[in-house]
Design a protein around this motif. Structure first.
Motif, PDB file in Angstrom:
ATOM      1  N   TRP A 123      13.129   1.507 -10.334  1.00  0.00           N
ATOM      2  CA  TRP A 123      12.051   0.967 -11.159  1.00  0.00           C
ATOM      3  C   TRP A 123      10.689   0.995 -10.465  1.00  0.00           C
ATOM      4  O   TRP A 123       9.658   0.794 -11.117  1.00  0.00           O
ATOM      5  N   THR A 124      10.647   1.230  -9.180  1.00  0.00           N
ATOM      6  CA  THR A 124       9.386   1.076  -8.450  1.00  0.00           C
ATOM      7  C   THR A 124       8.258   1.935  -9.020  1.00  0.00           C
ATOM      8  O   THR A 124       7.118   1.467  -9.134  1.00  0.00           O
ATOM      9  N   ASP A 125       8.569   3.205  -9.354  1.00  0.00           N
ATOM     10  CA  ASP A 125       7.514   4.098  -9.838  1.00  0.00           C
ATOM     11  C   ASP A 125       7.443   4.171 -11.362  1.00  0.00           C
ATOM     12  O   ASP A 125       6.813   5.070 -11.910  1.00  0.00           O
ATOM     13  N   LYS A 126       8.093   3.245 -12.027  1.00  0.00           N
ATOM     14  CA  LYS A 126       8.053   3.199 -13.495  1.00  0.00           C
ATOM     15  C   LYS A 126       7.351   1.950 -14.019  1.00  0.00           C
ATOM     16  O   LYS A 126       7.034   1.865 -15.200  1.00  0.00           O
ATOM     17  N   LEU A 127       7.144   0.978 -13.143  1.00  0.00           N
ATOM     18  CA  LEU A 127       6.537  -0.280 -13.575  1.00  0.00           C
ATOM     19  C   LEU A 127       5.133  -0.073 -14.130  1.00  0.00           C
ATOM     20  O   LEU A 127       4.752  -0.684 -15.132  1.00  0.00           O
ATOM     21  N   ALA A 128       4.350   0.790 -13.492  1.00  0.00           N
ATOM     22  CA  ALA A 128       2.972   0.998 -13.959  1.00  0.00           C
ATOM     23  C   ALA A 128       2.940   1.587 -15.355  1.00  0.00           C
ATOM     24  O   ALA A 128       2.080   1.234 -16.173  1.00  0.00           O
ATOM     25  N   ALA A 129       3.900   2.469 -15.643  1.00  0.00           N
ATOM     26  CA  ALA A 129       3.932   3.087 -16.966  1.00  0.00           C
ATOM     27  C   ALA A 129       4.365   2.097 -18.040  1.00  0.00           C
ATOM     28  O   ALA A 129       3.871   2.137 -19.173  1.00  0.00           O
TER      29      ALA A 129
ATOM     30  N   ARG B  38       8.216   3.702  -1.915  1.00  0.00           N
ATOM     31  CA  ARG B  38       8.868   2.392  -1.859  1.00  0.00           C
ATOM     32  C   ARG B  38      10.264   2.476  -2.471  1.00  0.00           C
ATOM     33  O   ARG B  38      11.217   1.891  -1.953  1.00  0.00           O
ATOM     34  N   GLY B  39      10.391   3.224  -3.543  1.00  0.00           N
ATOM     35  CA  GLY B  39      11.701   3.416  -4.150  1.00  0.00           C
ATOM     36  C   GLY B  39      12.648   4.161  -3.231  1.00  0.00           C
ATOM     37  O   GLY B  39      13.847   3.850  -3.166  1.00  0.00           O
ATOM     38  N   GLN B  40      12.137   5.147  -2.497  1.00  0.00           N
ATOM     39  CA  GLN B  40      12.974   5.888  -1.559  1.00  0.00           C
ATOM     40  C   GLN B  40      13.463   4.991  -0.431  1.00  0.00           C
ATOM     41  O   GLN B  40      14.623   5.076  -0.007  1.00  0.00           O
TER      42      GLN B  40
ATOM     43  N   GLY C 256       0.784  -1.215   0.000  1.00  0.00           N
ATOM     44  CA  GLY C 256       0.000   0.000   0.000  1.00  0.00           C
ATOM     45  C   GLY C 256       0.822   1.273   0.000  1.00  0.00           C
ATOM     46  O   GLY C 256       0.275   2.370  -0.185  1.00  0.00           O
ATOM     47  N   THR C 257       2.131   1.134   0.198  1.00  0.00           N
ATOM     48  CA  THR C 257       3.018   2.299   0.120  1.00  0.00           C
ATOM     49  C   THR C 257       3.094   2.772  -1.326  1.00  0.00           C
ATOM     50  O   THR C 257       3.111   1.963  -2.255  1.00  0.00           O
TER      51      THR C 257
ATOM     52  N   SER D 133      20.110  -9.722  -6.577  1.00  0.00           N
ATOM     53  CA  SER D 133      19.478  -9.834  -7.894  1.00  0.00           C
ATOM     54  C   SER D 133      18.157 -10.595  -7.864  1.00  0.00           C
ATOM     55  O   SER D 133      17.333 -10.448  -8.773  1.00  0.00           O
ATOM     56  N   VAL D 134      17.941 -11.432  -6.840  1.00  0.00           N
ATOM     57  CA  VAL D 134      16.662 -12.139  -6.733  1.00  0.00           C
ATOM     58  C   VAL D 134      15.734 -11.509  -5.696  1.00  0.00           C
ATOM     59  O   VAL D 134      14.508 -11.651  -5.790  1.00  0.00           O
ATOM     60  N   LEU D 135      16.289 -10.803  -4.710  1.00  0.00           N
ATOM     61  CA  LEU D 135      15.462 -10.202  -3.662  1.00  0.00           C
ATOM     62  C   LEU D 135      14.929  -8.828  -4.055  1.00  0.00           C
ATOM     63  O   LEU D 135      13.731  -8.544  -3.893  1.00  0.00           O
ATOM     64  N   ALA D 136      15.789  -7.963  -4.563  1.00  0.00           N
ATOM     65  CA  ALA D 136      15.380  -6.583  -4.857  1.00  0.00           C
ATOM     66  C   ALA D 136      14.199  -6.494  -5.822  1.00  0.00           C
ATOM     67  O   ALA D 136      13.281  -5.677  -5.608  1.00  0.00           O
ATOM     68  N   PRO D 137      14.136  -7.299  -6.898  1.00  0.00           N
ATOM     69  CA  PRO D 137      12.977  -7.191  -7.796  1.00  0.00           C
ATOM     70  C   PRO D 137      11.661  -7.599  -7.144  1.00  0.00           C
ATOM     71  O   PRO D 137      10.600  -7.073  -7.485  1.00  0.00           O
ATOM     72  N   VAL D 138      11.721  -8.536  -6.217  1.00  0.00           N
ATOM     73  CA  VAL D 138      10.513  -8.939  -5.489  1.00  0.00           C
ATOM     74  C   VAL D 138       9.979  -7.758  -4.684  1.00  0.00           C
ATOM     75  O   VAL D 138       8.781  -7.468  -4.681  1.00  0.00           O
ATOM     76  N   LEU D 139      10.880  -7.051  -4.004  1.00  0.00           N
ATOM     77  CA  LEU D 139      10.487  -5.918  -3.169  1.00  0.00           C
ATOM     78  C   LEU D 139      10.045  -4.729  -4.015  1.00  0.00           C
ATOM     79  O   LEU D 139       9.110  -4.013  -3.652  1.00  0.00           O
ATOM     80  N   ALA D 140      10.726  -4.509  -5.135  1.00  0.00           N
ATOM     81  CA  ALA D 140      10.400  -3.357  -5.979  1.00  0.00           C
ATOM     82  C   ALA D 140       8.964  -3.415  -6.476  1.00  0.00           C
ATOM     83  O   ALA D 140       8.307  -2.376  -6.647  1.00  0.00           O
ATOM     84  N   GLY D 141       8.466  -4.616  -6.701  1.00  0.00           N
ATOM     85  CA  GLY D 141       7.098  -4.773  -7.181  1.00  0.00           C
ATOM     86  C   GLY D 141       6.047  -4.664  -6.096  1.00  0.00           C
ATOM     87  O   GLY D 141       4.854  -4.730  -6.382  1.00  0.00           O
ATOM     88  N   GLY D 142       6.476  -4.534  -4.826  1.00  0.00           N
ATOM     89  CA  GLY D 142       5.529  -4.407  -3.731  1.00  0.00           C
ATOM     90  C   GLY D 142       5.241  -5.694  -2.982  1.00  0.00           C
ATOM     91  O   GLY D 142       4.358  -5.726  -2.111  1.00  0.00           O
TER      92      GLY D 142
END
Length: 288
Positions: free
Chosen positions: A121-127, A71-73, A65-66, A166-175
């Motif tokens: 990438w957190t605030d660019k995924l939706a675009a 989340r990127g910050q 919900g963040t 490389s396997v953890l950060a993408p999981v978190l970036a997506g929420g």
């Protein structure tokens, strides 16, 4: 020569923002690439894995919900704290992987840069992954990516920091929130990363790190009904198919293990973020 006795470290798990001992009371010796003692690490049990999943589920609502920007910050702050522990990471990567000092520095630099890259990438995924859809009617139709939920990650066994990031950060970036099983033989960089997470802005429960045997813990996580996805990158080759079958019982999203150790320095693209994102479609009448 000093007569002082060395203080032998026994590292604990990282669950729900705290550092508990394993419920089982078990631990094991961690050695360097030459077999010299480095520390003791907790050997996580089935109960520890369950506790980690409960913590991850409890944190999912807040983390997902963040806002993507915030989340990127938060993730960027993790990279800042990692930079402050650069020397320690280098020593642990060099000792565990048998790398020269210069190669260990390069691996740590790449890991921190990779974390920053995913934070961006957190605030660019939706675009990139969402958009407005053309429809034949008086409606707006939008597709938007949303996190899957709780993701279990069996981290690479060879690349103790860069592979882990490389396997953890993408999981978190997506929420998503994560339960991570670290490299068994090279867990120290993961333990230090847990200390970084505990002293940054990541809410407790968003990341839970378990040291121990991926073969043992993987079975329980693959069949756990409250785990929504599982990354089998660090799964033993002889058990990977079995884990995948167990995951199918609860319709989990699965990332299959690679045939060989990947080149973790290569451009990762979006391939590790999209498996644990779902697409939500929203219809809204025009003029209402």
């Amino acid at each position: 020569m000093s007569d002082r006795l060395a203080v032998r470290k026994t590292y604990k798990l990282y669950v729900n923002g705290a550092f508990p001992r394993s419920e089982s009371g078990r631990s094991y010796e961690v050695t360097d690439h030459k077999g010299h003692f480095l520390a003791n690490a907790a050997w996580a049990s089935r109960k520890d894995a369950r506790d980690a999943v409960v913590a991850a589920r409890g944190a999912f609502g807040t983390w997902s919900g963040t806002t993507a920007y915030n989340r990127g910050q938060v993730l960027y702050r993790v990279a800042e704290v990692m930079e402050g522990r650069h020397v320690q990471f280098c020593e642990e990567v060099a000792a565990g992987e048998g790398l020269s000092a210069s190669k260990a520095r390069a691996a740590v630099d790449a890991a921190i840069d990779r974390w920053v890259w995913y934070a961006g990438w957190t605030d660019k995924l939706a675009a990139v992954l969402g958009g407005a859809n053309p429809v034949a009617g008086p409606y707006f139709d939008f597709s938007m990516p949303e996190p899957t939920g709780v993701v279990a990650v069996l981290a690479p066994q060879q690349s103790s920091l860069l592979g882990l990031v490389s396997v953890l950060a993408p999981v978190l970036a997506g929420g998503n929130t994560a339960v991570v099983v670290t490299s068994k033989e090279r867990p120290l960089p993961a333990v230090t990363l847990a200390e970084v997470l505990a002293t940054s802005d990541v809410p407790g429960g968003v990341v839970n790190l378990l040291t121990g045997d991926a073969e043992e813990l993987g079975t329980w996580l693959a069949e756990h009904a409250d785990v929504d996805g599982i990354d089998l990158t660090g799964a033993p080759a002889r058990r990977a198919l079995e884990f995948e079958r167990e995951a199918a019982g609860t319709v989990k999203r699965v990332v299959r293990p690679p045939a060989a150790e990947p080149d973790w320095t290569a451009d990762p693209g979006l391939g590790r973020m999209t498996p644990f994102l779902e697409t939500k479609t929203v219809w809204h009448p025009i003029g209402v």
